[in-house]
Write a protein that holds these residues in place. Structure first.
Motif, mmCIF file in Angstrom:
data_model
loop_
_atom_site.group_PDB
_atom_site.id
_atom_site.type_symbol
_atom_site.label_atom_id
_atom_site.label_comp_id
_atom_site.label_asym_id
_atom_site.label_seq_id
_atom_site.Cartn_x
_atom_site.Cartn_y
_atom_site.Cartn_z
ATOM 1 N N ALA A 188 56.239 23.526 -49.633
ATOM 2 C CA ALA A 188 57.074 23.025 -48.493
ATOM 3 C C ALA A 188 56.422 21.893 -47.718
ATOM 4 C CB ALA A 188 57.147 24.192 -47.229
ATOM 5 N N TYR A 189 54.966 21.608 -47.973
ATOM 6 C CA TYR A 189 54.589 20.381 -47.266
ATOM 7 C C TYR A 189 53.681 19.888 -48.558
ATOM 8 C CZ TYR A 189 50.893 17.671 -44.886
ATOM 9 O OH TYR A 189 50.108 16.636 -44.644
ATOM 10 N N GLN A 233 61.986 29.651 -45.661
ATOM 11 C CA GLN A 233 62.360 30.917 -45.226
ATOM 12 C C GLN A 233 61.754 31.881 -46.073
ATOM 13 O OE1 GLN A 233 64.182 30.962 -42.701
ATOM 14 N NE2 GLN A 233 64.562 28.623 -42.496
ATOM 15 N N ASN A 234 61.222 31.474 -47.371
ATOM 16 C CA ASN A 234 60.703 32.467 -48.016
ATOM 17 C C ASN A 234 59.386 33.125 -47.660
ATOM 18 O OD1 ASN A 234 60.514 32.248 -51.874
ATOM 19 N ND2 ASN A 234 60.585 34.100 -50.640
ATOM 20 N N LEU A 235 58.695 32.120 -47.102
ATOM 21 C CA LEU A 235 57.217 32.233 -46.340
ATOM 22 C C LEU A 235 57.445 33.288 -45.246
ATOM 23 C CD1 LEU A 235 55.847 28.583 -46.405
ATOM 24 C CD2 LEU A 235 55.368 30.472 -47.816
ATOM 25 N N ARG A 255 46.244 33.471 -38.921
ATOM 26 C CA ARG A 255 47.307 32.755 -39.341
ATOM 27 C C ARG A 255 48.435 32.795 -38.476
ATOM 28 N NH1 ARG A 255 48.494 33.129 -45.706
ATOM 29 N NH2 ARG A 255 46.997 31.679 -46.508
ATOM 30 N N PHE A 256 49.274 31.764 -38.085
ATOM 31 C CA PHE A 256 50.502 31.986 -37.157
ATOM 32 C C PHE A 256 51.354 30.928 -37.630
ATOM 33 C CE2 PHE A 256 49.434 28.936 -33.929
ATOM 34 C CZ PHE A 256 48.050 29.039 -34.224
ATOM 35 N N TYR A 257 52.812 31.047 -37.339
ATOM 36 C CA TYR A 257 53.758 29.764 -37.507
ATOM 37 C C TYR A 257 54.680 29.763 -36.721
ATOM 38 C CZ TYR A 257 56.882 33.655 -39.653
ATOM 39 O OH TYR A 257 57.433 34.562 -39.664
ATOM 40 N N PHE A 258 55.535 28.839 -36.490
ATOM 41 C CA PHE A 258 56.451 28.806 -35.598
ATOM 42 C C PHE A 258 57.945 28.216 -36.521
ATOM 43 C CE2 PHE A 258 53.092 28.044 -32.729
ATOM 44 C CZ PHE A 258 53.428 28.988 -31.972
ATOM 45 N N ILE A 259 58.961 28.798 -36.753
ATOM 46 C CA ILE A 259 59.956 28.412 -37.383
ATOM 47 C C ILE A 259 61.418 28.206 -36.450
ATOM 48 C CG2 ILE A 259 61.427 29.081 -39.243
ATOM 49 C CD1 ILE A 259 58.827 29.062 -40.096
ATOM 50 N N TYR A 260 61.989 27.010 -36.871
ATOM 51 C CA TYR A 260 63.292 26.730 -35.982
ATOM 52 C C TYR A 260 64.270 27.355 -36.428
ATOM 53 C CZ TYR A 260 66.782 24.155 -33.291
ATOM 54 O OH TYR A 260 67.776 24.041 -32.397
ATOM 55 N N SER A 261 65.002 28.085 -35.636
ATOM 56 C CA SER A 261 66.409 28.843 -36.210
ATOM 57 C C SER A 261 67.355 27.763 -35.454
ATOM 58 C CB SER A 261 66.654 30.057 -35.519
ATOM 59 O OG SER A 261 67.925 30.651 -35.798
ATOM 60 N N LYS A 314 63.787 19.895 -33.458
ATOM 61 C CA LYS A 314 64.162 20.868 -34.434
ATOM 62 C C LYS A 314 63.350 20.791 -35.744
ATOM 63 C CE LYS A 314 68.960 20.008 -32.914
ATOM 64 N NZ LYS A 314 70.283 19.785 -33.117
ATOM 65 N N HIS A 315 61.906 20.749 -35.513
ATOM 66 C CA HIS A 315 61.061 20.976 -36.616
ATOM 67 C C HIS A 315 61.281 22.099 -37.342
ATOM 68 C CE1 HIS A 315 59.323 17.732 -34.428
ATOM 69 N NE2 HIS A 315 58.411 17.244 -35.228
ATOM 70 N N GLU A 316 61.217 22.039 -38.620
ATOM 71 C CA GLU A 316 61.693 23.205 -39.339
ATOM 72 C C GLU A 316 60.822 24.488 -39.428
ATOM 73 O OE1 GLU A 316 63.376 22.217 -43.249
ATOM 74 O OE2 GLU A 316 64.489 20.555 -42.654
#
Ligand code: NAD
Length: 439
Positions: A163-164, A428-430, A25-31, A60-62
């Motif tokens: 979220a999705y 943000q919780n994830l 698993r991995f993710y990218f989050i926009y700050s 700016k994908h969240e």
């Protein structure tokens, strides 16, 4: 080996590398504060930087979330663009990608498109898109493969806590949605037998017809009565569209398709009507050259381009196919220069998503929350929004495609009236709970 330019990394190699490093698993989050895309893993910071630099597709994908399946090496993706109006919503496609960059670009582009489609439709949803990659050598038609992959996708969606919200798209069907639905409540487009809204194609056709009516009204050309329509594609949307057009009194319909079965279906269904159905080859563009009032692209995307535009004789282009303009800026302008009125696809083909938008709120006959999209009064109806976009385009000189994007982006900034920016709180919780290590 993963190259230092992720766009060129073959997807199979990227997946092999994930397995070697035991990353599932991995993710990218926009700050927004730091104007940075943050990666869940230090080794993917170079990917984050490249995604951020992809100015064409990244906006700016969240949050972008990924999981690798244990079997069949499918990469599961949830691309969440903007959630001001609500949960990121959009269909999941099951598709082949040669390079990692193609997969990521498709998710970025399509999820932003869903933000716009949902916002223009006045739905309280944000924009998202799911993608499941198909691996070479795996038989995608095998029921066991599908069952496993869609079960895993359902579990993946559950892990994202809402979220999705997913739905049907290219390469997936209603039974697949049911398999996903067995493992998550965050799924729409499930079969009617389980309380879902079923096949959305006829509603999609109705929406496009409403867009055609707005185009004619805008040009002072009256109604669909006695008009001639040329149409590319007599599939799930095209066929009911012909029916609705005859009900509106059109003079004749000329339709083409590459599939002999669909041509036969059209001929059988509309025998005795003023309809011509032509079997064509895949590269045959002759349908563009027919004398007609309206041209309806109901087959594939990118079909309005420098090759086809000069052939067009229609006054209006309005159809169901997604992403009809190969290049929105260039082709939107070329249509305007030729005096052709273009009704943007993501404005008129919304009824598929509208059809499943309120599944969880139950059903009433002649549902006003459905029909208001097709009437002439509601502020977000297809008719009114089309007139607004065309009016803005006339004033500004920008093409209707660009004006529709402007209007959609304006609506997409509104916050959900009850839940505000809750889906972003979920994201943000994830991050806070260490989602990437929870498998
Ligand atoms: P479909 O596959 O049932 O129909 C498409 C038809 O186009 C097929 O009959 C196919 O043979 C034909 N076709 C493909 N290439 C062609 C070509 N070069 N020339 C002539 N015919 C060609 O798909 P559909 O569900 O009817 O959807 C049509 C379009 O509308 C697609 O682009 C889809 O993404 C879009 N769309 C559909 C919905 C929906 O509710 N089904 C909603 C929104 C957008």
């Amino acid at each position: 080996m993963i190259t230092d330019n992720f766009l060129r990394t073959p997807l199979t190699e990227f997946i092999a590398d994930l397995k070697k490093k035991k990353i599932n698993r991995f993710y990218f989050i926009y700050s927004a504060d730091k104007e940075k895309l943050i990666s869940s893993r230090p080794e993917f910071e170079y990917l984050a930087a490249e995604i951020l630099n992809n100015k064409r597709d990244f906006n700016k994908h969240e949050g972008l979330f990924f999981e690798l399946t244990d079997k069949y090496d499918s990469l599961l993706g949830a691309f969440i663009h903007k959630t001001n109006r609500g949960q990121g919503q959009g269909g999941v496609r099951f598709w082949d990608y040669e390079h990692l960059g193609d997969f990521i670009s498709d998710g970025l582009r399509l999820s932003e498109g869903m933000t716009r489609k949902n916002a223009l439709a006045g739905l309280w949803w944000g924009g998202g898109k799911g993608i499941i990659t198909h691996s070479p050598g795996v038989d995608r038609k095998d029921p066991e493969v599908r069952k496993y992959i869609f079960r895993k996708y359902g579990e993946f969606i559950t892990s994202l806590k809402g979220a999705y919200l997913t739905a049907e798209d290219v390469g997936t069907n209603t039974p697949d949605m049911y398999e996903i639905y067995k493992h998550t409540r965050f799924c729409t487009c499930i079969p009617p037998e389980t309380g879902g809204s079923g096949n959305p194609s006829a509603p999609t056709a109705m929406g496009v017809v409403a867009g055609m009516e707005a185009g004619l009204e805008f040009l002072g050309l009256g109604t669909l009565q006695d008009k001639t329509i040329a149409m590319q594609g007599a599939g799930n949307v095209g066929l009911p569209m012909i029916q609705f057009l005859f009900e509106k009194g059109v003079k004749n319909v000329i339709v083409c398709d590459i599939n002999p079965e669909n041509i036969k279906r059209a001929k059988d269904k509309f025998s005795g009507k003023n309809m011509t159905a032509e079997l064509v080859g895949i590269d045959d563009l002759s349908i563009f050259g027919h004398d007609c009032d309206i041209f309806a692209p109901n087959a594939t995307g990118a079909i309005i381009n420098p090759e086809s535009i000069p052939m067009l004789k229609a006054k209006i282009v309005c159809g169901a196919a997604n992403n009809q303009l190969q290049n929105p800026e260039r082709d939107g302008k070329a249509l305007m220069d030729k005096g052709i009125t273009y009704i943007p696809d993501f404005l008129t083909n919304r009824m598929g998503i509208v059809n499943c938008a309120n599944e969880q709120y139950g059903y009433v006959d002649n549902d006003p929350y459905f029909h208001r999209h097709l009437d002439k009064e509601w502020e977000h109806s297809i008719y009114k929004t089309s007139l607004e976009v065309l009016g803005n385009s006339k004033k500004s000189g920008l093409s209707p495609a660009l004006e529709a994007i402007k209007l959609a982006d304006h609506h997409a900034a509104s916050l959900h009236p009850i839940f505000g920016h809750r889906a972003n709180m979920i994201i943000q919780n994830l991050v806070a709970e260490g989602w990437e290590n929870k498998l």
